[in-house]
Design a protein around this motif. Sequence first.
Motif, short mmCIF file in Angstrom:
data_model
loop_
_atom_site.label_atom_id
_atom_site.label_comp_id
_atom_site.label_asym_id
_atom_site.label_seq_id
_atom_site.Cartn_x
_atom_site.Cartn_y
_atom_site.Cartn_z
N LYS A 75 36.84 26.17 2.12
CA LYS A 75 36.55 25.83 3.34
C LYS A 75 37.84 25.13 3.92
CE LYS A 75 33.05 23.68 6.25
NZ LYS A 75 31.95 23.00 6.20
N THR A 76 38.29 25.96 5.02
CA THR A 76 39.62 25.47 5.54
C THR A 76 39.31 24.57 7.03
OG1 THR A 76 40.84 27.44 5.04
CG2 THR A 76 41.89 26.09 6.66
N LEU A 77 39.91 23.32 6.78
CA LEU A 77 39.75 22.53 8.05
C LEU A 77 40.98 21.97 8.58
CD1 LEU A 77 36.81 20.04 6.87
CD2 LEU A 77 36.65 22.15 8.54
N CYS A 78 41.16 21.82 10.05
CA CYS A 78 42.34 21.46 10.41
C CYS A 78 42.67 20.13 10.16
CB CYS A 78 42.36 21.63 12.09
SG CYS A 78 40.91 20.73 12.94
N ARG A 79 41.49 19.40 9.97
CA ARG A 79 41.63 17.80 9.33
C ARG A 79 40.39 17.51 8.96
NH1 ARG A 79 41.94 15.68 15.60
NH2 ARG A 79 40.02 14.67 15.84
N GLU A 80 40.22 16.37 8.11
CA GLU A 80 38.91 16.12 7.50
C GLU A 80 37.75 15.78 8.39
OE1 GLU A 80 37.29 16.18 4.70
OE2 GLU A 80 39.01 17.23 4.01
N ASP A 81 38.21 15.11 9.42
CA ASP A 81 37.14 14.51 10.59
C ASP A 81 37.01 15.44 11.91
OD1 ASP A 81 39.62 14.02 11.55
OD2 ASP A 81 38.94 11.91 12.09
N CYS A 82 37.57 16.86 11.66
CA CYS A 82 37.35 17.73 12.69
C CYS A 82 35.76 17.74 13.16
CB CYS A 82 37.73 19.13 12.17
SG CYS A 82 37.48 20.43 13.53
N ARG A 83 35.95 17.70 14.57
CA ARG A 83 34.68 17.62 15.37
C ARG A 83 34.11 18.91 15.85
NH1 ARG A 83 35.15 13.35 19.86
NH2 ARG A 83 32.84 13.48 19.83
N GLY A 84 34.90 19.98 15.44
CA GLY A 84 34.54 21.27 16.02
C GLY A 84 34.12 21.69 17.36
N LEU A 85 33.36 22.67 17.46
CA LEU A 85 33.28 23.04 18.85
C LEU A 85 31.81 22.63 19.24
CD1 LEU A 85 34.58 26.77 18.52
CD2 LEU A 85 35.74 24.85 19.40
N CYS A 86 31.39 22.27 20.41
CA CYS A 86 30.11 22.06 20.75
C CYS A 86 29.34 23.68 20.67
CB CYS A 86 30.16 21.64 22.16
SG CYS A 86 28.39 21.59 22.99
N ALA A 87 28.18 23.53 20.38
CA ALA A 87 27.32 24.68 20.05
C ALA A 87 26.93 25.07 21.50
CB ALA A 87 26.21 24.66 19.15
N GLY A 88 26.88 24.30 22.45
CA GLY A 88 26.28 24.55 23.70
C GLY A 88 27.19 25.26 24.82
N CYS A 89 28.35 24.44 24.79
CA CYS A 89 29.60 24.54 26.11
C CYS A 89 30.77 25.31 25.18
CB CYS A 89 29.86 23.60 26.66
SG CYS A 89 30.58 22.30 26.04
N GLY A 90 31.02 25.22 23.85
CA GLY A 90 32.17 25.73 23.33
C GLY A 90 33.28 24.80 23.42
N ALA A 91 33.04 23.61 23.82
CA ALA A 91 34.16 22.74 24.15
C ALA A 91 34.68 22.15 22.62
CB ALA A 91 33.86 21.51 24.88
N ASN A 92 36.00 22.36 22.45
CA ASN A 92 36.57 21.79 21.40
C ASN A 92 36.71 20.26 21.29
OD1 ASN A 92 38.62 20.97 19.37
ND2 ASN A 92 39.57 22.48 19.38
N LEU A 93 35.73 19.56 20.61
CA LEU A 93 35.45 18.32 20.51
C LEU A 93 36.58 17.28 20.12
CD1 LEU A 93 31.60 18.39 19.69
CD2 LEU A 93 32.75 18.45 21.98
#
Length: 188
Positions: free
Chosen positions: A129-147
């Motif tokens: 699994k590739t992550l930009c950083r360990e604690d990446c908060r990802g995208l909001c499933a509702g609005c798609g915002a990069n959290l």
Amino acid sequence: MFIGVRELEQHELTFREEFPPGTIDFRTPDFRQAAPVHVQVSAEISGQEIHVVGRLATQLELHCARCLEPVSQKLEPSFDLRYRPVAAICREEEIKLAPDDADVGFYTGAGLFLADILAEQVHLALPMKTLCREDCRGLCAGCGANLNRERCRCGPHAVDPRLAPLAALLGSGETAGAGKKKKSSKKN
Ligand SMILES: [Zn+2]
Ligand SMILES: [Zn+2]
């Protein structure tokens, strides 16, 4: 570069080579080769079994599994591989492979293309699994915002993300009317 049985029967092969991006077919849209693949390989044959030992180094551009942002990934796997001719296996179908033969691959015809070996080794060296950083908060499933860098725009009445498309449909009329920016009437 072709690792041919005929040539191996004459002598062992040892070489260094460089594969610029675009010269190896990785057969996937999941990543992009961002630097040349440098490889150092030696190959020999015993009986019909080709033995390939080497190491490669390259850099890939992948995407974070959570936020989809590009992530640069260095790979430097080394490998120690054995390949048997497919024909031999067909004849010996009944022979059970010993446990330490689990890593044996196969070649057809006159030998192996180094590029195919490298493509496979790069795939095997990829992180699960590739992550930009360990604690990446990802995208909001509702609005798609990069959290990682913006606030969720779902608002106080956040809907179940699974219903978001429906809510968007139902709310579209209101939303259109909700814009309070009234155009000032043009001067007559
Ligand atoms: Zn991320
Ligand atoms: Zn949101």
